[in-house]
Enzyme design. Structure first.
Site, PDB file in Angstrom:
ATOM      1  N   HIS A  61      -9.933 -23.354  13.718  1.00 30.09           N
ATOM      2  CA  HIS A  61     -10.587 -24.206  12.713  1.00 30.09           C
ATOM      3  C   HIS A  61     -11.407 -25.236  13.485  1.00 30.09           C
ATOM      4  O   HIS A  61     -10.990 -25.664  14.565  1.00 30.09           O
ATOM      5  CB  HIS A  61      -9.584 -25.013  11.887  1.00 30.09           C
ATOM      6  CG  HIS A  61      -8.586 -24.213  11.111  1.00 30.09           C
ATOM      7  ND1 HIS A  61      -7.372 -23.844  11.617  1.00 30.09           N
ATOM      8  CD2 HIS A  61      -8.612 -23.746   9.834  1.00 30.09           C
ATOM      9  CE1 HIS A  61      -6.699 -23.180  10.701  1.00 30.09           C
ATOM     10  NE2 HIS A  61      -7.417 -23.098   9.609  1.00 30.09           N
ATOM     11  N   ASP A  64      -9.342 -27.968  14.909  1.00 31.91           N
ATOM     12  CA  ASP A  64      -8.373 -27.656  15.971  1.00 31.91           C
ATOM     13  C   ASP A  64      -8.991 -28.038  17.311  1.00 31.91           C
ATOM     14  O   ASP A  64      -8.287 -28.335  18.275  1.00 31.91           O
ATOM     15  CB  ASP A  64      -8.058 -26.152  16.035  1.00 31.91           C
ATOM     16  CG  ASP A  64      -7.427 -25.619  14.760  1.00 31.91           C
ATOM     17  OD1 ASP A  64      -6.804 -26.419  14.036  1.00 31.91           O
ATOM     18  OD2 ASP A  64      -7.557 -24.395  14.504  1.00 31.91           O
TER      19      ASP A  64
END
Ligand SMILES: [Mn+2]
Length: 393
Positions: A61, A64
């Protein structure tokens, strides 16, 4: 002299195309009832750790890798570091996605929020990361509608919500085409959690939505074992339907007990027969995408690495058992017997409509009592597979 047969290897190879979501190894074991049980590792450490263990690919993501409010310069620096790790370890970026669920701005949905400003922010966030994903070489961009759902149905028109979701995907499809990114989109269905009900709860719902998009050819599905079993459905059947539709662009494998909260356990830990049949499906139909593990280590683990090794080792183990099942003469004989009925001409007739065929069928005489008499070997077949799995044959 008898030669000892070499044991098949459970060691993962790049050609296995195993991938992990980096969020899986960054997971600290927190749950709604307890705080983290292991230290935080960064997104970069996650990519590096996976690369060092011979993992083929990673999914991420946006947040992240960089914090939500990171400056453009900070984001560029992180992307540079990721590319360096990819070069030195050989790991690829196989898919990417947008975090449209953590920040409270998305508390009532992203693409399906009532607030057009929230929807616009969500689409902008996806656009920014789509460009990074393309730069990292990701060929799949995932949309898991974490907050795309409702808790109070009278307050959210589900017809309108689906239209809003479609508008956003159509907008982003045009963006990708205009940027000339070599990328397909993928919808990840989930029935509920964190919302009471999520829109597009199953693979079938996602496939039906895809057919209504402006660019259905560039959108597929990445179904996930746990999400399917939360709905009490059969992962083999869901994966198979996406595969048969030519829409299985990625797959999220893990373990899950049916009809419970999202457990995200390691692949194949809970239902060996189901895991074997999923592996066999992907092998039989030469699925060429990445096999991505989207799960997390048990909360009791001190670090994520035994979990990583285990998921890949489990897949390889089930692959060996699937090969054994394919080669098992007894099982093959019984399976063939199911197909051997002498009804080939009827199969041909049903395979392609013709007026003559319809006329022939209308006049045909069937004896249902005779049809019902056939002995079907399902008990024996199922038990044989059990014994193969248990290493008894
Ligand atoms: Mn997933």
């Amino acid at each position: 002299m008898a030669t000892k047969q070499s044991k098949p290897s459970l060691k993962p190879r790049r050609r296995d195309k195993f991938a992990f979501g980096i969020w899986c190894v960054m997971n600290q074991g927190a749950d709604p009832f307890g705080v983290a049980t292991r230290p935080q590792i960064t997104g970069l450490e996650a990519v590096k750790g996976l690369g060092k263990r011979g993992v083929y690919g990673f999914e991420y993501h946006d947040n992240d890798l960089w914090p939500l409010k990171a400056s453009a310069a900070k984001q560029r620096a992180v992307v540079k570091d990721v590319k360096r790790i990819m070069r030195t370890t050989g790991i690829r970026c196989t898919a990417a996605t947008t975090n449209l669920f953590t920040h409270p701005a998305f508390k009532d949905g992203a693409f399906t929020s009532h607030d057009p400003k929230v929807r616009a922010y969500a689409v902008q966030k996806a656009m920014v990361n789509i460009d990074v994903a393309a730069e990292l070489g990701a060929r799949v961009y995932i949309f898991w509608g974490g907050r795309e759902g409702a808790d109070v149905d009278i307050a959210k028109d589900p017809v309108e919500a689906l239209k809003r979701f479609r508008d956003c995907i159509n907008f982003l499809s045009e963006y990708v085409l205009e940027q000339k990114h070599r990328m397909v989109f993928s919808i990840e269905p989930k029935p509920n959690e964190p919302r009471s009900d999520t829109y597009l709860p199953t693979a079938g719902h996602a496939l039906a939505m895809i057919a209504t998009l402006d660019h259905p050819e560039m959108v597929g599905v990445n179904p996930e074992t746990a999400h399917i079993k939360m709905a009490g459905l059969n992962p083999l059947h869901e994966f198979a339907q996406c595969l048969e539709a030519g829409k299985l662009v990625d797959i999220h494998l893990n373990g899950q007990k049916p009809l419970r909260y999202d457990q995200d356990m390691s692949f194949g830990c809970d239902n060996p027969k189901e895991a074997l049949l999923v592996v066999k499906l992907l092998k039989d139909y030469a699925y060429a995408g990445t096999k991505t593990f989207d799960a997390h280590p048990y909360r009791t683990e001190a670090d994520p690495w035994d979990f990583v090794e285990r998921c890949m080792r489990a897949y390889k183990a089930y692959e060996i058992k699937a090969e054994q099942a394919d080669a098992d003469a007894t099982l093959c004989r019984m399976l063939e017997q199911l197909e051997r009925t002498g009804g080939a001409s009827w199969a041909r007739l049903l395979g392609a409509y013709s007026a003559a065929g319809a006329e022939k069928l209308r006049k045909a005489k069937f004896n249902p009592d005779k049809l019902a008499k056939r002995k079907l070997l399902y008990e024996q077949i199922d038990q044989r597979l059990t014994e193969i799995l248990l290493g008894l044959v």
